[in-house]
Design an enzyme around this catalytic site. Sequence first.
Site, mmCIF file in Angstrom:
data_model
loop_
_atom_site.group_PDB
_atom_site.id
_atom_site.type_symbol
_atom_site.label_atom_id
_atom_site.label_comp_id
_atom_site.label_asym_id
_atom_site.label_seq_id
_atom_site.Cartn_x
_atom_site.Cartn_y
_atom_site.Cartn_z
ATOM 1 N N ASP A 1 0.848 -1.193 0.000
ATOM 2 C CA ASP A 1 0.000 0.000 0.000
ATOM 3 C C ASP A 1 0.884 1.244 0.000
ATOM 4 O O ASP A 1 2.043 1.207 0.430
ATOM 5 C CB ASP A 1 -0.954 0.007 1.187
ATOM 6 C CG ASP A 1 -0.248 0.088 2.537
ATOM 7 O OD1 ASP A 1 0.811 -0.577 2.696
ATOM 8 O OD2 ASP A 1 -0.734 0.810 3.436
ATOM 9 N N GLU B 1 -0.051 -0.939 5.879
ATOM 10 C CA GLU B 1 1.025 -0.426 6.725
ATOM 11 C C GLU B 1 0.912 1.073 6.927
ATOM 12 O O GLU B 1 1.177 1.595 8.012
ATOM 13 C CB GLU B 1 2.384 -0.779 6.110
ATOM 14 C CG GLU B 1 3.583 -0.475 7.000
ATOM 15 C CD GLU B 1 4.074 0.968 6.927
ATOM 16 O OE1 GLU B 1 4.819 1.401 7.827
ATOM 17 O OE2 GLU B 1 3.695 1.669 5.954
#
Length: 486
Positions: free
Chosen positions: A120, A187
Amino acid sequence: MKVLFRSIIFIVPLLVLVVLFRAMLHNPSEELLPNKVDIFLDEEALSVHLSESIQFPTISNQDASKRNNEAFKDFQNWIARTYGAFHANLSLKKFNETLLYEWKGTDANLKPILVTGHYDVVPVIPGTENLWKQPPFSGRIDSGYIWGRGALDDKSGVVGILEAASYLINSGYEPRRTIYFSFGHDEEVGGINGAALVAQYLKEEGIQLTWSLDEGSFLLDGFLPGLDKPVASINVAEKGSVTLQVVGKATGGHSSMPPKQTAVGFLAQAITQLENNRMPGDLEGLSLKMFDEASRHMTFLYKIVFANRWLFGSLIDSYLSEVPFGNAVLRTTTAPTMLSGSIKTNVLPIEAIAIVNFRLHPRDSVEDVINHVKRVVENENVEVRSMAWKGRPASIVSSWQSEGYSVISQSVKEIYGDVVVAPGLMIAGSDSRHYGKVADDAYRFNPFPLSSKEFGGFHGTNERIRVEDFRKGVEAYILIIKNGSS
């Protein structure tokens, strides 16, 4: 007076001799560099794969409803399609959109290792798109660089790991030690629905990792003065975080008749006081170890200073405190990030609020920060409030004398040759805050070279990585995985 003068004449030369002698002894420990390992990879194919990965806008927003779920699923399908041998030879478990692969080792008695990254990325700041030399999700390969969001943080890590493992699989390599590969999907918003669940699963299964390797620092070039070698800063800990509200309070009313000092004025004064009264910090512990090791490779002038901290300690601390990177290593940092006040241009606010983020050094606790802020700014016109999220402490400090650290260090030197390897402190956060709970030691390091001119791409504009540097990093990942699982 004559006695004093004679004493000075005697003491000053002696002091100079002591300082110079200590500097002459301030050298790196003698060690034989390992033989360089040559690995021949298709640089163009590597670059194309990283380029393709960047084109999936796997953006993590604080508001989960804004997430493009299709982009995440498309990225996962791309992994299965692009890395067929990897996908076919390893078992896969999914935790929401986080992927946990297991590569079974031949010796079940050995503790496993974990190599991880996250796919991400952070959003592009609205209104800055035209500042990018290449569109942020184009993955354009141009001028020797691969451009786009994730080129550094952290699709280069994920794709680099996939390329490295695929190379080993296709070479017929079989690990003795089981290897887990985890690729996180959240994250950038804390890893609660990804890495945290992976760590919980491993704990429930009774799986304790001997060490883990996550994103972190890089092979830094040009970040430290007096040093003509890159520094592989293997982060053995990461900072914690806490966010507080600092609130200026005053009588409201119409802006045509303001009081002597408004809520905004009280708040501005409080923020200035906070920035002028930072948390205490100095070169000690982990921070000292990093600079002590790096300074042994510096020019003689810097060796004089660092070898004689008993004399120049305050000078070193003062200098580092004025440099953003040095300041972040020395202490818990203070960063006002958001402001709010009145709802209308001609209305005096009763409260003016600043959001202040603190990144906690391992020596400080959340309570230490709150007490410090209250002591510096709180009075009848300024209040300090905790947020709903109470913050998290810094991680524990992992060993830099362990087998895992040695594996990473050795592998880096086998690829890059004569570089400085030193333990470091990650000044941001990573998914290792979760993985570290099930690992004897948790390390944070991306084995890609990074210069100071490219550093601004992190969470910023024109994120990019050199094609050659990406290839070298993949080579390093190959050796880290191979050496770590042999």
